[in-house]
Scaffold this motif. Sequence first.
Motif, PDB file in Angstrom:
ATOM      1  N   SER A   2       0.821  -1.211   0.000  1.00 23.07           N
ATOM      2  CA  SER A   2       0.000   0.000   0.000  1.00 23.07           C
ATOM      3  C   SER A   2       0.857   1.265   0.000  1.00 23.07           C
ATOM      4  CB  SER A   2      -0.899   0.012   1.232  1.00 23.07           C
ATOM      5  OG  SER A   2      -0.130   0.241   2.392  1.00 23.07           O
ATOM      6  N   THR A   3       0.287   2.372  -0.463  1.00 24.93           N
ATOM      7  CA  THR A   3       0.989   3.656  -0.401  1.00 24.93           C
ATOM      8  C   THR A   3       0.343   4.556   0.647  1.00 24.93           C
ATOM      9  OG1 THR A   3      -0.425   4.427  -2.161  1.00 24.93           O
ATOM     10  CG2 THR A   3       1.770   3.652  -2.809  1.00 24.93           C
ATOM     11  N   SER A   4      -0.491   3.956   1.511  1.00 24.85           N
ATOM     12  CA  SER A   4      -1.204   4.726   2.523  1.00 24.85           C
ATOM     13  C   SER A   4      -0.246   5.237   3.598  1.00 24.85           C
ATOM     14  CB  SER A   4      -2.235   3.834   3.209  1.00 24.85           C
ATOM     15  OG  SER A   4      -3.018   3.180   2.261  1.00 24.85           O
ATOM     16  N   ARG A   5      -0.709   6.220   4.372  1.00 25.71           N
ATOM     17  CA  ARG A   5       0.025   6.648   5.568  1.00 25.71           C
ATOM     18  C   ARG A   5      -0.415   5.737   6.713  1.00 25.71           C
ATOM     19  NH1 ARG A   5      -0.913  12.064   7.437  1.00 25.71           N
ATOM     20  NH2 ARG A   5       1.140  12.028   8.408  1.00 25.71           N
ATOM     21  N   ILE A   6       0.563   5.180   7.404  1.00 26.96           N
ATOM     22  CA  ILE A   6       0.272   4.151   8.400  1.00 26.96           C
ATOM     23  C   ILE A   6       0.429   4.711   9.811  1.00 26.96           C
ATOM     24  CG2 ILE A   6       0.834   1.809   9.174  1.00 26.96           C
ATOM     25  CD1 ILE A   6      -0.247   2.096   6.248  1.00 26.96           C
ATOM     26  N   PHE A   7      -0.620   4.572  10.604  1.00 29.88           N
ATOM     27  CA  PHE A   7      -0.660   5.054  11.992  1.00 29.88           C
ATOM     28  C   PHE A   7      -0.806   3.848  12.924  1.00 29.88           C
ATOM     29  CE2 PHE A   7      -1.693   9.685  11.533  1.00 29.88           C
ATOM     30  CZ  PHE A   7      -1.767   9.729  10.147  1.00 29.88           C
ATOM     31  N   VAL A   8      -0.084   3.877  14.027  1.00 28.33           N
ATOM     32  CA  VAL A   8      -0.182   2.805  15.027  1.00 28.33           C
ATOM     33  C   VAL A   8      -0.352   3.434  16.420  1.00 28.33           C
ATOM     34  CG1 VAL A   8       1.149   1.021  16.240  1.00 28.33           C
ATOM     35  CG2 VAL A   8       1.152   1.091  13.731  1.00 28.33           C
TER      36      VAL A   8
END
Length: 288
Positions: A2-8
């Motif tokens: 994916s090219t999404s912005r990843i938040f954890v």
Amino acid sequence: MSTSRIFVVTGSNKGIGYGIVKALCKEAGNDAVVYLTARSVERGNEAVKALNKLGLKPAFHPLDVDDASSIETFANFLKKEHGGLDVLVNNAAMAFKNAATESMAVQAKETIRVNYFGLQAVCRALFPLLRSHARVVNVSSCVGHLSKVPGEQLRSTLASPDLTEQQLDDLMTGFVKAAGDGSHEALGWQNSTYSVSKVGVSALTRIQQKQLDADTTREDIVINHVHPGYVDTDMTSHKGTLTIEAGAAAPTYLALLPPNCSSPRGEYVWHDKRLVDWVNEANPAPGF
Ligand SMILES: NC(=O)c1ccc[n+]([C@@H]2O[C@H](COP(=O)([O-])OP(=O)(O)OC[C@H]3O[C@@H](n4cnc5c(N)ncnc54)[C@H](OP(=O)(O)O)[C@@H]3O)[C@@H](O)[C@H]2O)c1
């Protein structure tokens, strides 16, 4: 990939962490994938369901910050699935109740292991995945302010810009050992294992910002530590005066700091988003 912005967000099946996931799902934009993580799959899935009912769609992955293999599994998953990470909110923590019957030795061992070394273990596994412009938020506390360390010499060691991560680890381990034989106060610590764990988290944040600044492979990675306020959660036995949404406000603001912001950067941030000098300013909440 994916090219999404990843938040954890760690420890986000309830309380402030849940509030942060909720706010990020609303505010982080359409290209964001927000991971609600929890040590219990059941409690995590319940939390996701509750957010789904509000029309929000967080992703879920198990993560126990006190379990090295759980952390490694999650890091491998993020790498394979997304190739990196854009925002990490280290929220998970525990606190013994005032009425707890466990000995000081047991309380110190567990609290420092989960709140300090657990957070550090997550950082060590996930920091290599942080992309340029990543934001990291370490959830500290008002009792993580340096003024909560009574010993003058210990305070000055913790405040030193030259303090290394290894020295800080040794101080945390030394506290646990001293708490075992009751000598921790003589070393300059106060009698609250939770407070010591949060002082450790705050001191670690200052070191981590310097490490990230020195990393020439990526640019503009910012890490701050935050007091979320006195919040109505299980941890405070629901005595806190702020809602979880209000408690999530400052951590969410720090998670969403825009690219190339010069401040806050390695700072201690109060729940109303104002910067508090961790070393030189009086604690705005001295009563805790
Ligand atoms: N509430 C306040 O007034 C206040 C004030 C200052 C700072 N803080 C800090 O704010 C953060 C959130 O606190 P809160 O009040 O929301 O507490 P909370 O309601 O007790 O929630 C704590 C969260 O951390 C999780 N957790 C505990 N141990 C974990 C582990 N080993 N691995 C993964 N998750 C774990 C819990 O999961 P389980 O449900 O599985 O236990 C829960 O989701 C903490 O860092 C706390 O120290 C809170």
